[in-house]
Design a protein around this motif. Structure first.
Motif, PDB file in Angstrom:
ATOM      1  N   GLN A 228       0.821  -1.201   0.000  1.00  0.00           N
ATOM      2  CA  GLN A 228       0.000   0.000   0.000  1.00  0.00           C
ATOM      3  C   GLN A 228       0.858   1.254   0.000  1.00  0.00           C
ATOM      4  O   GLN A 228       0.421   2.322  -0.435  1.00  0.00           O
ATOM      5  CB  GLN A 228      -0.924   0.002   1.229  1.00  0.00           C
ATOM      6  CG  GLN A 228      -1.809  -1.233   1.335  1.00  0.00           C
ATOM      7  CD  GLN A 228      -2.794  -1.347   0.188  1.00  0.00           C
ATOM      8  OE1 GLN A 228      -3.111  -0.364  -0.467  1.00  0.00           O
ATOM      9  NE2 GLN A 228      -3.275  -2.559  -0.064  1.00  0.00           N
ATOM     10  N   HIS A 229       2.087   1.131   0.504  1.00  0.00           N
ATOM     11  CA  HIS A 229       3.021   2.250   0.546  1.00  0.00           C
ATOM     12  C   HIS A 229       4.376   1.753   0.045  1.00  0.00           C
ATOM     13  O   HIS A 229       4.718   0.582   0.167  1.00  0.00           O
ATOM     14  CB  HIS A 229       3.153   2.804   1.970  1.00  0.00           C
ATOM     15  CG  HIS A 229       1.837   3.194   2.585  1.00  0.00           C
ATOM     16  ND1 HIS A 229       1.172   4.348   2.248  1.00  0.00           N
ATOM     17  CD2 HIS A 229       1.068   2.560   3.516  1.00  0.00           C
ATOM     18  CE1 HIS A 229       0.045   4.434   2.940  1.00  0.00           C
ATOM     19  NE2 HIS A 229      -0.045   3.355   3.720  1.00  0.00           N
ATOM     20  N   GLY A 230       5.149   2.654  -0.494  1.00  0.00           N
ATOM     21  CA  GLY A 230       6.456   2.255  -1.017  1.00  0.00           C
ATOM     22  C   GLY A 230       6.322   1.633  -2.399  1.00  0.00           C
ATOM     23  O   GLY A 230       5.256   1.649  -3.019  1.00  0.00           O
ATOM     24  N   LYS A 231       7.423   1.052  -2.859  1.00  0.00           N
ATOM     25  CA  LYS A 231       7.430   0.484  -4.207  1.00  0.00           C
ATOM     26  C   LYS A 231       7.975  -0.931  -4.181  1.00  0.00           C
ATOM     27  O   LYS A 231       8.627  -1.361  -3.227  1.00  0.00           O
ATOM     28  CB  LYS A 231       8.272   1.354  -5.141  1.00  0.00           C
ATOM     29  CG  LYS A 231       9.754   1.425  -4.796  1.00  0.00           C
ATOM     30  CD  LYS A 231      10.494   2.317  -5.777  1.00  0.00           C
ATOM     31  CE  LYS A 231      12.000   2.301  -5.519  1.00  0.00           C
ATOM     32  NZ  LYS A 231      12.360   2.849  -4.211  1.00  0.00           N
ATOM     33  N   TYR A 232       7.696  -1.674  -5.265  1.00  0.00           N
ATOM     34  CA  TYR A 232       8.233  -3.017  -5.425  1.00  0.00           C
ATOM     35  C   TYR A 232       9.662  -2.922  -5.951  1.00  0.00           C
ATOM     36  O   TYR A 232      10.005  -2.004  -6.715  1.00  0.00           O
ATOM     37  CB  TYR A 232       7.364  -3.831  -6.390  1.00  0.00           C
ATOM     38  CG  TYR A 232       5.963  -4.060  -5.879  1.00  0.00           C
ATOM     39  CD1 TYR A 232       5.702  -4.971  -4.857  1.00  0.00           C
ATOM     40  CD2 TYR A 232       4.889  -3.355  -6.413  1.00  0.00           C
ATOM     41  CE1 TYR A 232       4.415  -5.167  -4.378  1.00  0.00           C
ATOM     42  CE2 TYR A 232       3.595  -3.545  -5.947  1.00  0.00           C
ATOM     43  CZ  TYR A 232       3.363  -4.455  -4.931  1.00  0.00           C
ATOM     44  OH  TYR A 232       2.086  -4.650  -4.457  1.00  0.00           O
ATOM     45  N   GLU A 233      10.479  -3.885  -5.553  1.00  0.00           N
ATOM     46  CA  GLU A 233      11.891  -3.844  -5.897  1.00  0.00           C
ATOM     47  C   GLU A 233      12.164  -4.604  -7.185  1.00  0.00           C
ATOM     48  O   GLU A 233      11.345  -5.399  -7.667  1.00  0.00           O
ATOM     49  CB  GLU A 233      12.719  -4.460  -4.762  1.00  0.00           C
ATOM     50  CG  GLU A 233      12.628  -3.724  -3.431  1.00  0.00           C
ATOM     51  CD  GLU A 233      13.517  -4.357  -2.383  1.00  0.00           C
ATOM     52  OE1 GLU A 233      14.559  -4.928  -2.764  1.00  0.00           O
ATOM     53  OE2 GLU A 233      13.181  -4.297  -1.198  1.00  0.00           O
ATOM     54  N   THR A 234      13.349  -4.341  -7.726  1.00  0.00           N
ATOM     55  CA  THR A 234      13.828  -5.119  -8.865  1.00  0.00           C
ATOM     56  C   THR A 234      13.795  -6.604  -8.520  1.00  0.00           C
ATOM     57  O   THR A 234      14.221  -7.010  -7.437  1.00  0.00           O
ATOM     58  CB  THR A 234      15.273  -4.713  -9.222  1.00  0.00           C
ATOM     59  OG1 THR A 234      15.268  -3.355  -9.669  1.00  0.00           O
ATOM     60  CG2 THR A 234      15.846  -5.605 -10.314  1.00  0.00           C
ATOM     61  N   GLY A 235      13.271  -7.420  -9.431  1.00  0.00           N
ATOM     62  CA  GLY A 235      13.194  -8.854  -9.206  1.00  0.00           C
ATOM     63  C   GLY A 235      11.884  -9.334  -8.625  1.00  0.00           C
ATOM     64  O   GLY A 235      11.708 -10.539  -8.399  1.00  0.00           O
ATOM     65  N   GLN A 236      10.929  -8.414  -8.393  1.00  0.00           N
ATOM     66  CA  GLN A 236       9.630  -8.819  -7.844  1.00  0.00           C
ATOM     67  C   GLN A 236       8.803  -9.540  -8.901  1.00  0.00           C
ATOM     68  O   GLN A 236       8.539  -9.001  -9.979  1.00  0.00           O
ATOM     69  CB  GLN A 236       8.867  -7.602  -7.341  1.00  0.00           C
ATOM     70  CG  GLN A 236       7.462  -7.900  -6.836  1.00  0.00           C
ATOM     71  CD  GLN A 236       7.461  -8.788  -5.603  1.00  0.00           C
ATOM     72  OE1 GLN A 236       7.986  -8.386  -4.567  1.00  0.00           O
ATOM     73  NE2 GLN A 236       6.885  -9.974  -5.712  1.00  0.00           N
ATOM     74  N   LEU A 237       8.379 -10.765  -8.609  1.00  0.00           N
ATOM     75  CA  LEU A 237       7.476 -11.499  -9.487  1.00  0.00           C
ATOM     76  C   LEU A 237       6.047 -11.004  -9.260  1.00  0.00           C
ATOM     77  O   LEU A 237       5.684 -10.624  -8.139  1.00  0.00           O
ATOM     78  CB  LEU A 237       7.544 -12.994  -9.191  1.00  0.00           C
ATOM     79  CG  LEU A 237       8.879 -13.690  -9.485  1.00  0.00           C
ATOM     80  CD1 LEU A 237       8.901 -15.076  -8.863  1.00  0.00           C
ATOM     81  CD2 LEU A 237       9.125 -13.763 -10.989  1.00  0.00           C
ATOM     82  N   PHE A 238       5.235 -11.035 -10.316  1.00  0.00           N
ATOM     83  CA  PHE A 238       3.865 -10.558 -10.165  1.00  0.00           C
ATOM     84  C   PHE A 238       2.977 -11.158 -11.249  1.00  0.00           C
ATOM     85  O   PHE A 238       3.449 -11.657 -12.276  1.00  0.00           O
ATOM     86  CB  PHE A 238       3.814  -9.023 -10.254  1.00  0.00           C
ATOM     87  CG  PHE A 238       4.095  -8.487 -11.625  1.00  0.00           C
ATOM     88  CD1 PHE A 238       3.074  -8.249 -12.541  1.00  0.00           C
ATOM     89  CD2 PHE A 238       5.395  -8.222 -12.035  1.00  0.00           C
ATOM     90  CE1 PHE A 238       3.335  -7.760 -13.814  1.00  0.00           C
ATOM     91  CE2 PHE A 238       5.675  -7.726 -13.306  1.00  0.00           C
ATOM     92  CZ  PHE A 238       4.636  -7.503 -14.194  1.00  0.00           C
ATOM     93  N   LEU A 239       1.667 -11.112 -10.996  1.00  0.00           N
ATOM     94  CA  LEU A 239       0.648 -11.321 -12.009  1.00  0.00           C
ATOM     95  C   LEU A 239       0.015  -9.967 -12.304  1.00  0.00           C
ATOM     96  O   LEU A 239      -0.212  -9.174 -11.386  1.00  0.00           O
ATOM     97  CB  LEU A 239      -0.432 -12.293 -11.536  1.00  0.00           C
ATOM     98  CG  LEU A 239      -0.017 -13.738 -11.240  1.00  0.00           C
ATOM     99  CD1 LEU A 239      -1.246 -14.546 -10.844  1.00  0.00           C
ATOM    100  CD2 LEU A 239       0.668 -14.372 -12.425  1.00  0.00           C
ATOM    101  N   HIS A 240      -0.259  -9.698 -13.572  1.00  0.00           N
ATOM    102  CA  HIS A 240      -0.925  -8.454 -13.935  1.00  0.00           C
ATOM    103  C   HIS A 240      -2.405  -8.573 -13.589  1.00  0.00           C
ATOM    104  O   HIS A 240      -3.081  -9.507 -14.031  1.00  0.00           O
ATOM    105  CB  HIS A 240      -0.753  -8.190 -15.432  1.00  0.00           C
ATOM    106  CG  HIS A 240      -1.066  -6.790 -15.843  1.00  0.00           C
ATOM    107  ND1 HIS A 240      -2.346  -6.267 -15.776  1.00  0.00           N
ATOM    108  CD2 HIS A 240      -0.271  -5.790 -16.312  1.00  0.00           C
ATOM    109  CE1 HIS A 240      -2.321  -5.012 -16.204  1.00  0.00           C
ATOM    110  NE2 HIS A 240      -1.075  -4.693 -16.542  1.00  0.00           N
ATOM    111  N   SER A 241      -2.922  -7.626 -12.806  1.00  0.00           N
ATOM    112  CA  SER A 241      -4.284  -7.764 -12.286  1.00  0.00           C
ATOM    113  C   SER A 241      -5.351  -7.628 -13.372  1.00  0.00           C
ATOM    114  O   SER A 241      -6.479  -8.073 -13.185  1.00  0.00           O
ATOM    115  CB  SER A 241      -4.535  -6.711 -11.197  1.00  0.00           C
ATOM    116  OG  SER A 241      -4.596  -5.419 -11.754  1.00  0.00           O
TER     117      SER A 241
END
Length: 381
Positions: free
Chosen positions: A78-91
């Motif tokens: 909710q605050h801050g940012k995701y770091e390099t290397g973060q895996l994710f699914l596009h919502s």
């Protein structure tokens, strides 16, 4: 498609779970005689998995369905940012990806900013508009898993990042497949024990698995770090990759987001030609199915010219925006014989009953970089 159907419920479920109640991420694959689809389902508990099975069976569950574990969901930031290397699914589009690095953009959202006392036109011939103040918003440069590209190609271009070729042909472009820009709220983070969880030709050139970053002891830190090649590539191509301004406006539940990028300048027939690419996303926030039928652009150049462009659809398509598949994203290009200009316009949408209405494209500036260096000649290491 399942990612779109279940998106709102999944986001709600993710917000309810903390890092002690991680969600497992699954992907469905199935095919029939007419189409090949990927349904990516995000399952929190067994009941959700059962609901998804019923969803498949309601469409006469085809043969060849496979349930594949992708990883374990992490809590949303909710605050801050995701770091390099973060895996994710596009919502929205449902593909697997990994974060390369963040961009801090200025978001000009015409839906939330109240009108200024005095309006200012965006250029000769443009409609009067309210003053919009930008706010800082985080976007990410990401790699898309190539296994998912065929399944999202009808909803989102997977060659959205293009460059000017470094030779005499002033109109030649080249693209980097599977490179995208993703807004912070579209990230559904997860982790995986796989040392190569994303299939992309640049994955192992840009990132490396770091055993010292044990996800079990520090689950919020991705176990992948940037290689020197990624840092060098980012520094070299920064002027042509940088995302600085994002423009957004909603008309009758159709939200249009525009992101312009400066690409560089070329000399042609003893004149300077300046190039930009722009990425556009349309999203249906309502219940009614609509189809994009026409586009109408107005392009103003600092040289004093005003051009009108009309045509059927966009990039050769007339996408349907429904509750099940609410979004469509594409990129295009524009060139001017001046270092700056403006663009604005409308998309003509058609309802199921045949009636039409126009959706506004938010006006945006085309600005060239002050330090205009030569565009890169491909990507090298």
């Amino acid at each position: 498609m399942a990612a779109c159907v279940l998106r709102r419920g999944l986001l709600s479920a993710l917000n309810k779970y903390n890092k002690n109640n991680s969600l497992r991420a699954f992907s469905f694959e199935y095919s029939d005689r007419h189409d090949t689809h990927r349904l990516r389902s995000l399952c929190a508990v067994c009941s959700l998995k059962t609901q998804h099975s019923r969803f498949l069976s309601s469409r006469n569950r085809p043969e060849g369905k496979v349930l594949e574990t992708v990883g374990v969901f992490e809590s949303l930031k909710q605050h801050g940012k995701y770091e390099t290397g973060q895996l994710f699914l596009h919502s929205v589009f449902g593909y697997r990806g990994i974060v390369l690095f963040p961009w801090h953009a200025r978001l000009y959202d015409r839906d939330v900013t109240p009108p200024a006392p005095e309006s200012k036109p965006d250029g000769p011939g443009s409609p009067g508009s309210k003053e919009v103040k930008g706010k800082t918003h985080t976007y990410y440069q990401v790699l898309i898993d190539t296994r998912d590209c065929p399944h999202i190609s009808q909803r989102s271009q997977t060659e959205a990042v293009t460059f000017l070729a470094n030779h005499d042909d002033s109109r030649a472009l080249y693209a980097i497949p599977g490179l995208d820009y993703v807004s912070h709220e579209d990230i559904l983070p997860y982790n995986s024990s796989d040392q190569i969880p994303i299939q992309h030709e640049l994955f192992e050139r840009f990132l490396q698995y770091s055993p010292s970053k044990d996800s079990s002891s520090c689950p919020e830190t991705p176990p992948f770090t940037a290689r020197d090649t990624l840092r060098a590539w980012q520094e070299k191509n920064h002027p042509w990759l940088e995302l600085s301004d994002v423009h957004r406006e909603t008309t009758e539940n159709i939200r249009v987001t525009v992101i312009p990028f400066y690409m560089g300048m070329r000399e042609a027939q003893n004149s300077h030609v300046y190039w930009w690419r722009y990425c556009i996303r349309l999203e249906n926030l309502g219940e009614e199915v609509v189809q994009l039928r026409e586009r109408h652009w107005r392009i103003f150049s600092l040289s004093g010219t005003l051009e009108t462009v009309r045509g059927r659809g966009v990039v050769g398509r007339e996408p349907v925006l429904s509750k099940e598949q609410p979004a469509f994203q594409y990129s295009s290009h524009v060139s001017l014989q001046a270092p700056s200009g403006h663009m604005w316009g409308t998309f003509r949408m058609e309802r199921p009953d045949g009636s039409h209405y126009d959706v506004r494209i938010p006006p945006f500036s085309l600005e060239s970089n002050k330090d205009d260096k030569a565009p890169p000649a491909g990507y090298s290491w």
